[in-house]
Design a protein around this motif. Structure first.
Motif, mmCIF file in Angstrom:
data_model
loop_
_atom_site.group_PDB
_atom_site.id
_atom_site.type_symbol
_atom_site.label_atom_id
_atom_site.label_comp_id
_atom_site.label_asym_id
_atom_site.label_seq_id
_atom_site.Cartn_x
_atom_site.Cartn_y
_atom_site.Cartn_z
ATOM 1 N N ARG A 385 0.840 -1.209 0.000
ATOM 2 C CA ARG A 385 0.000 0.000 0.000
ATOM 3 C C ARG A 385 0.871 1.254 0.000
ATOM 4 N NH1 ARG A 385 -5.393 -0.882 0.820
ATOM 5 N NH2 ARG A 385 -5.992 -2.929 1.643
ATOM 6 N N VAL A 388 2.286 1.700 -3.420
ATOM 7 C CA VAL A 388 1.281 2.282 -4.324
ATOM 8 C C VAL A 388 1.220 3.783 -4.138
ATOM 9 C CG1 VAL A 388 -1.188 2.420 -4.823
ATOM 10 C CG2 VAL A 388 -0.095 0.179 -4.538
ATOM 11 N N LYS A 389 1.169 4.238 -2.884
ATOM 12 C CA LYS A 389 1.106 5.685 -2.606
ATOM 13 C C LYS A 389 2.342 6.405 -3.127
ATOM 14 C CE LYS A 389 -1.728 5.138 1.558
ATOM 15 N NZ LYS A 389 -1.752 5.269 3.048
ATOM 16 N N ARG A 394 1.761 -0.520 -9.081
ATOM 17 C CA ARG A 394 0.461 -0.240 -9.677
ATOM 18 C C ARG A 394 -0.665 -0.601 -8.721
ATOM 19 N NH1 ARG A 394 0.103 -0.493 -15.845
ATOM 20 N NH2 ARG A 394 -2.086 -0.876 -15.324
ATOM 21 N N GLU A 395 -1.612 0.313 -8.591
ATOM 22 C CA GLU A 395 -2.728 0.080 -7.681
ATOM 23 C C GLU A 395 -3.595 -1.080 -8.154
ATOM 24 O OE1 GLU A 395 -6.027 2.754 -5.272
ATOM 25 O OE2 GLU A 395 -5.394 3.385 -7.273
ATOM 26 N N ASP A 396 -3.848 -1.156 -9.468
ATOM 27 C CA ASP A 396 -4.699 -2.235 -9.971
ATOM 28 C C ASP A 396 -4.050 -3.600 -9.788
ATOM 29 O OD1 ASP A 396 -2.745 -1.593 -11.793
ATOM 30 O OD2 ASP A 396 -4.101 -1.256 -13.491
ATOM 31 N N PHE A 398 -1.953 -4.305 -7.345
ATOM 32 C CA PHE A 398 -2.030 -4.574 -5.906
ATOM 33 C C PHE A 398 -3.358 -5.229 -5.544
ATOM 34 C CE2 PHE A 398 -3.760 -2.935 -1.853
ATOM 35 C CZ PHE A 398 -2.982 -3.693 -0.987
ATOM 36 N N TYR A 399 -4.458 -4.687 -6.054
ATOM 37 C CA TYR A 399 -5.764 -5.256 -5.734
ATOM 38 C C TYR A 399 -5.943 -6.649 -6.345
ATOM 39 C CZ TYR A 399 -7.106 -0.797 -3.758
ATOM 40 O OH TYR A 399 -7.168 0.324 -2.971
#
Length: 592
Positions: A385, A388-389, A394-396, A398-399
């Motif tokens: 996390r 990502v910040k 990549r945020e996508d 990570f999810y």
């Protein structure tokens, strides 16, 4: 088994027990609803209600599972009490060992009567004990609910004895109930000795195996069959060893997710055993007979990541003289373990996301798409996390990876597992190097407990391997065998006092104020008279209880570099107690 003491030459514990010293550790504060033994919160629980819970669990889970659960609960209580005695009491080991049976009597579990008192050698870890247990609440409860039983019933007490003496001696000590009132005997009787001296230890160690794929000290998990598939090569499984609550929580999650195809994200510091968990996850899942392919993302040059993961076609670039499948294709039907996933460059993260979404790969230099069926297990030693910040992950993606996260605790937060893991590693490397290691000295065990373990389980294994090499054959591992490298300047952190006890010294040594025990409320000691004079002397010295606590908290934080767990240990607190006090005084400061 024989109840005869085979170690007549061992040193016996002292008979005299200072009940007043123990009574001073028990504190009551009815107005605040707190009871504390040492610094641990205690509860006065109705024995009949605990017996009723025990009976209900037997009906729901079965006798064996309930026995394991209660024995493990007692083991954790024994570890906690032994550590409290070690950290709060001076004096010799025999004094602290003698206090353990008395402490359990104080808690209302049994009345101990020595058949052959505990005998020990703190240099080698040799141990022997033989006791009658009278007035056992567990035996009485079992008799009331089930009449005469075919197995012993004092599960919590047996676990407590194992955990407490294992912690004191620094090597696994196994207590076995050889007679029990619940079996029709006149009284309960237990015998304790080192695990590696017990011929029938396997049947008594089940409580230390939270799941069947976890290895108990001294033996590997048994072959497993489940729902039509068999774990064919149990010898290839890594040793997952532990009985701590945090370790067990991670193992429970591993078992939950293993039968599925869900993506798993293993989180934790470097060296906590993420690769061991990934191998176990694959071995106990339905893809166990398919490939497990591992790749360390941090070890691949950025310009070769795509070729390594997705494959390359002949002629795709200079040097590509043959077509080669990537890790995804090699793992088809099985599991792909992506270690240090946070190290992937951003351009490779995007292509990885597409593969995860579409289930197909395209080799570098190829136009053909290949379908792959791969279970993804990723590992990260950095907070994704935060990555990502910071724009580094990549945020996508990570999810997509964070479907089922499992946090693996660092070794410093599961220190009660140290004796079990040390036993496993000593046995492993003694066999590998064809040596006989008798045991580990108590001061060496204390050093292992006090060390911060920045390298976690990996560092522990390396240190034990080195110690086995350095120790003489048919001898014991001592302090100088363990820390002969550059482990965080251990010679500055520890010294031997005049009584032979290992103590902190030099850098980071807390002041007298930092060593002062503090509580949320002035708790009168059991059996004490008025404490007004003592409180007044404290106030004269420190100005106020609030300023004394605030100074101690701030000092400990400064000495530990802001590490809450380390600061709590400096003040002989749990992390939860430290955080509570810190939050309380920060709120007071803001209000002022």
């Amino acid at each position: 088994m024989s109840a005869h003491n085979p170690h007549q030459t061992l040193h016996p514990i002292r008979e005299f027990i200072d009940d007043q010293a123990l009574a001073e550790k028990l504190r009551f504060a009815p107005d605040s609803g707190l009871i504390q033994l040492f610094e641990n919160r205690m509860l006065l629980v109705h024995g009949f209600s605990l017996a009723a819970l025990r009976r209900e669990l037997i009906e729901r889970l079965g006798l064996d599972k309930t026995r394991e659960m209660f024995t493990r609960l007692g083991y954790q209580q024994g570890v906690a009490d032994a550590r409290s005695l070690i950290e709060s009491e001076g004096g010799q080991t025999d004094t602290k060992l003698a206090m353990l049976p008395r402490l359990r009597e104080l808690q209302g579990f049994v009345r101990n009567q020595a058949v052959d008192r505990m005998h020990f050698n703190e240099q080698t870890g040799d141990f022997w004990g033989d006791y009658y247990w009278q007035s056992s609440w567990e035996a009485d409860a079992h008799l009331q609910h089930y009449s005469i039983s075919g197995i012993p019933a004092c599960w919590m007490m047996t676990g407590y004895a194992c955990g407490a003496t294992t912690t004191m001696m620094g090597r696994p000590i196994l207590w076995r109930e050889v007679e029990c009132v619940a079996m029709g005997h006149a009284r309960c009787r237990v015998v304790g000795q080192p695990l590696d001296e017990c011929d029938d230890s396997a049947e008594h160690l089940k409580f230390l195996q939270i799941e069947d794929f976890v290895a108990a000290p001294g033996r590997r998990p048994p072959p497993r069959q489940d729902k039509g598939f068999q774990l064919a090569d149990i010898s290839s499984l890594p040793d997952l060893v532990g009985a701590s609550a945090s370790f067990n929580a991670a193992v429970h999650l591993l078992k939950r997710v293993a039968p599925t195809d869900a993506t798993v994200l293993l989180k934790g510091e470097s060296g906590v055993g993420k690769e061991r968990f990934s191998k176990t996850l694959h071995a106990i899942g339905p893809r166990a007979d398919k490939p497990l392919i591992s790749v360390n993302c941090a070890a691949i040059p950025a310009d070769l990541v795509e070729a390594e993961l997705f494959g390359v076609e002949k002629g795709a670039f200079t040097g590509a003289t043959v077509s080669r499948p990537g890790r995804f294709e090699r793992a088809d039907g099985g599991t792909l373990f992506l270690d240090e996933i946070a190290s992937l460059p951003l351009h490779a993260q995007g292509k990885l996301l597409r593969v995860l979404q579409e289930g197909e790969v395209e080799r570098v230099g190829d136009i053909r798409v290949r379908a792959v069926d791969v279970r993804i297990v990723a590992a990260a030693n950095r907070n994704l996390r935060d990555e990502v910040k910071a724009g580094r992950f990549r945020e996508d993606l990570f999810y997509r990876l964070n479907v089922f996260p499992i946090e693996i605790p660092p070794l410093r937060e599961r220190r009660e597992d140290l004796p079990l893991m040390v036993s496993v590693f000593v046995k492993r490397y003694s066999q590998r190097f064809n040596k006989v290691i008798k045991g580990i000295t108590q001061r060496a065990s204390e050093a292992l407990w006090a060390y911060e373990w920045p390298g976690n389980v990996r560092e522990l294994e390396n240190i034990i391997e080195r110690a086995v090499i350095l120790a003489d054959n048919d001898a014991n591992i001592d302090l100088h065998h363990l820390f002969s490298g550059d482990e965080d300047n251990l010679e500055i952190l520890f010294k031997l006092g005049p009584d032979g006890e290992l103590t902190r010294s030099g850098r980071g040594e807390p002041s007298a104020a930092a060593n002062t025990r503090v509580t949320d409320h002035p708790l009168p000691s059991a059996g004490d008279g008025s404490s007004d004079g003592l409180i007044a002397s404290f106030l004269d010295t420190f100005g106020s209880l609030e300023s004394m606590e605030t100074s101690a908290l701030d000092y400990a934080l400064a000495q530990s570099g802001g590490n809450l767990s380390a600061a709590a240990r400096l003040l002989k607190m749990t992390r939860a107690q430290f955080e509570y006090r810190l939050k309380k005084y920060r709120q007071l400061q803001r209000s002022h």
